[in-house]
Design an enzyme around this catalytic site. Structure first.
Site, PDB file in Angstrom:
ATOM      1  N   LYS A 221     -14.146  20.763 -35.118  1.00 52.44           N
ATOM      2  CA  LYS A 221     -13.113  19.782 -34.789  1.00 52.44           C
ATOM      3  C   LYS A 221     -11.743  20.454 -34.752  1.00 52.44           C
ATOM      4  O   LYS A 221     -11.493  21.382 -35.504  1.00 52.44           O
ATOM      5  CB  LYS A 221     -13.137  18.692 -35.867  1.00 52.44           C
TER       6      LYS A 221
ATOM      7  N   ARG B 229       5.405  21.279 -30.039  1.00 56.10           N
ATOM      8  CA  ARG B 229       6.309  22.404 -30.283  1.00 56.10           C
ATOM      9  C   ARG B 229       7.134  22.719 -29.031  1.00 56.10           C
ATOM     10  O   ARG B 229       8.361  22.875 -29.101  1.00 56.10           O
ATOM     11  CB  ARG B 229       5.488  23.626 -30.700  1.00 56.10           C
TER      12      ARG B 229
ATOM     13  N   PHE C 251     -16.751   9.727 -21.097  1.00 57.46           N
ATOM     14  CA  PHE C 251     -17.693  10.812 -21.344  1.00 57.46           C
ATOM     15  C   PHE C 251     -18.773  10.834 -20.267  1.00 57.46           C
ATOM     16  O   PHE C 251     -19.264   9.786 -19.842  1.00 57.46           O
ATOM     17  CB  PHE C 251     -18.323  10.665 -22.732  1.00 57.46           C
TER      18      PHE C 251
ATOM     19  N   GLU D  81     -10.482  20.040 -22.460  1.00 57.00           N
ATOM     20  CA  GLU D  81     -11.920  19.837 -22.236  1.00 57.00           C
ATOM     21  C   GLU D  81     -12.378  20.288 -20.853  1.00 57.00           C
ATOM     22  O   GLU D  81     -13.411  19.839 -20.362  1.00 57.00           O
ATOM     23  CB  GLU D  81     -12.304  18.360 -22.447  1.00 57.00           C
TER      24      GLU D  81
ATOM     25  N   TRP E 166     -21.791  11.573 -20.490  1.00 56.80           N
ATOM     26  CA  TRP E 166     -23.066  10.990 -20.914  1.00 56.80           C
ATOM     27  C   TRP E 166     -23.036   9.469 -20.829  1.00 56.80           C
ATOM     28  O   TRP E 166     -24.071   8.820 -20.873  1.00 56.80           O
ATOM     29  CB  TRP E 166     -23.468  11.449 -22.316  1.00 56.80           C
TER      30      TRP E 166
ATOM     31  N   LYS F 290      -9.748  21.309 -31.668  1.00 60.42           N
ATOM     32  CA  LYS F 290      -9.307  22.043 -30.478  1.00 60.42           C
ATOM     33  C   LYS F 290      -8.201  21.287 -29.734  1.00 60.42           C
ATOM     34  O   LYS F 290      -7.132  21.826 -29.464  1.00 60.42           O
ATOM     35  CB  LYS F 290     -10.506  22.313 -29.557  1.00 60.42           C
ATOM     36  N   THR F 291      -8.466  20.031 -29.435  1.00 59.64           N
ATOM     37  CA  THR F 291      -7.466  19.216 -28.740  1.00 59.64           C
ATOM     38  C   THR F 291      -6.261  18.968 -29.638  1.00 59.64           C
ATOM     39  O   THR F 291      -5.115  19.005 -29.180  1.00 59.64           O
ATOM     40  CB  THR F 291      -8.089  17.888 -28.282  1.00 59.64           C
ATOM     41  N   THR F 292      -6.511  18.752 -30.927  1.00 61.60           N
ATOM     42  CA  THR F 292      -5.414  18.539 -31.873  1.00 61.60           C
ATOM     43  C   THR F 292      -4.484  19.746 -31.904  1.00 61.60           C
ATOM     44  O   THR F 292      -3.253  19.602 -31.917  1.00 61.60           O
ATOM     45  CB  THR F 292      -5.982  18.263 -33.278  1.00 61.60           C
TER      46      THR F 292
ATOM     47  N   ASN G 144     -17.592  24.812 -31.851  1.00 61.31           N
ATOM     48  CA  ASN G 144     -18.190  23.512 -32.154  1.00 61.31           C
ATOM     49  C   ASN G 144     -17.390  22.693 -33.162  1.00 61.31           C
ATOM     50  O   ASN G 144     -17.708  21.537 -33.409  1.00 61.31           O
ATOM     51  CB  ASN G 144     -19.620  23.701 -32.683  1.00 61.31           C
TER      52      ASN G 144
END
Length: 199
Positions: A41, A53, A94, A131, A96, A43-45, A39
């Site tokens: 912040k 790299r 998104f 995602e 939603w 993951k994508t970063t 949950n």
């Protein structure tokens, strides 16, 4: 030498021996499956950091964005001119916001075709499926289709999967699983996502 310095030296000697043993035992060479979930912040970063790299060494990289494709993405903007980077975007925003299961499923399947092609290409060193966990959760893509593509990919290819609530089969088959844990998030306290920091 003081007692403290002696204890420190002994501890470091023991740590070095432990690390050296692990390095000596790491003899297998192949692509990896990494899962960045949880949950929190980042993951994508973290995935984009790995993309940077790999590109830095001249490797070919494919990124498939399943949710955030319509958002600005500073990393994508900076790297998109690199000839070794291919980015495919679902571009529906998104789920939603769209609130249209059929259209979202079609959009997922369309960009999944790009993902399948990248996952089958031995020249692509790294593939990021950003995602994609949401595609499984909402039923736009089935787990068997994803795991089959992962199992049949070239042996030297590494794949990063990002997203909350990673499917248990992905967690079980992954070589490395990192769970980002949220302790506090600025957004939950009314702070807007910040350009250049959050996206």
């Amino acid at each position: 030498m003081s007692d403290r310095d002696t204890r420190h030296q002994q501890a470091m000697r023991k740590l070095k021996s432990h690390v050296d043993e692990k390095v000596a035992n790491a003899t297998e060479q192949r692509g990896l499956l990494l899962v960045f979930t949880g949950n929190g912040k980042g993951k994508t970063t973290a995935a984009w950091g790995t993309v940077t790299r790999a590109l830095g060494y001249g490797y070919k990289v494919g990124v498939v964005q399943f949710i955030k494709g319509l958002w600005e993405c500073g990393e994508r903007e900076r790297l998109v001119e690199d000839a070794n980077l291919e980015v495919a975007i679902m571009a529906t925003g998104f789920t939603w916001d769209t609130q249209n299961r059929e259209a979202d499923t079609q959009a997922c399947q369309a960009v999944w075709a790009d993902a399948e092609r990248l996952l089958a290409d031995p020249d692509v060193y790294l593939v990021v499926l950003d995602e994609i966990t949401y595609m499984l959760k909402f039923g736009y893509l089935d787990i068997a289709t994803l795991t089959r593509a992962l199992n049949n990919r070239p042996s030297e290819q590494t794949v990063i999967i990002t997203g909350r609530n990673a499917h248990r089969e992905l967690v079980e088959m992954a070589d490395t699983v990192t769970e980002m844990q949220e302790v506090r998030h600025a957004f939950n306290n009314g702070l807007q996502a910040r350009r250049g920091i959050d996206f």
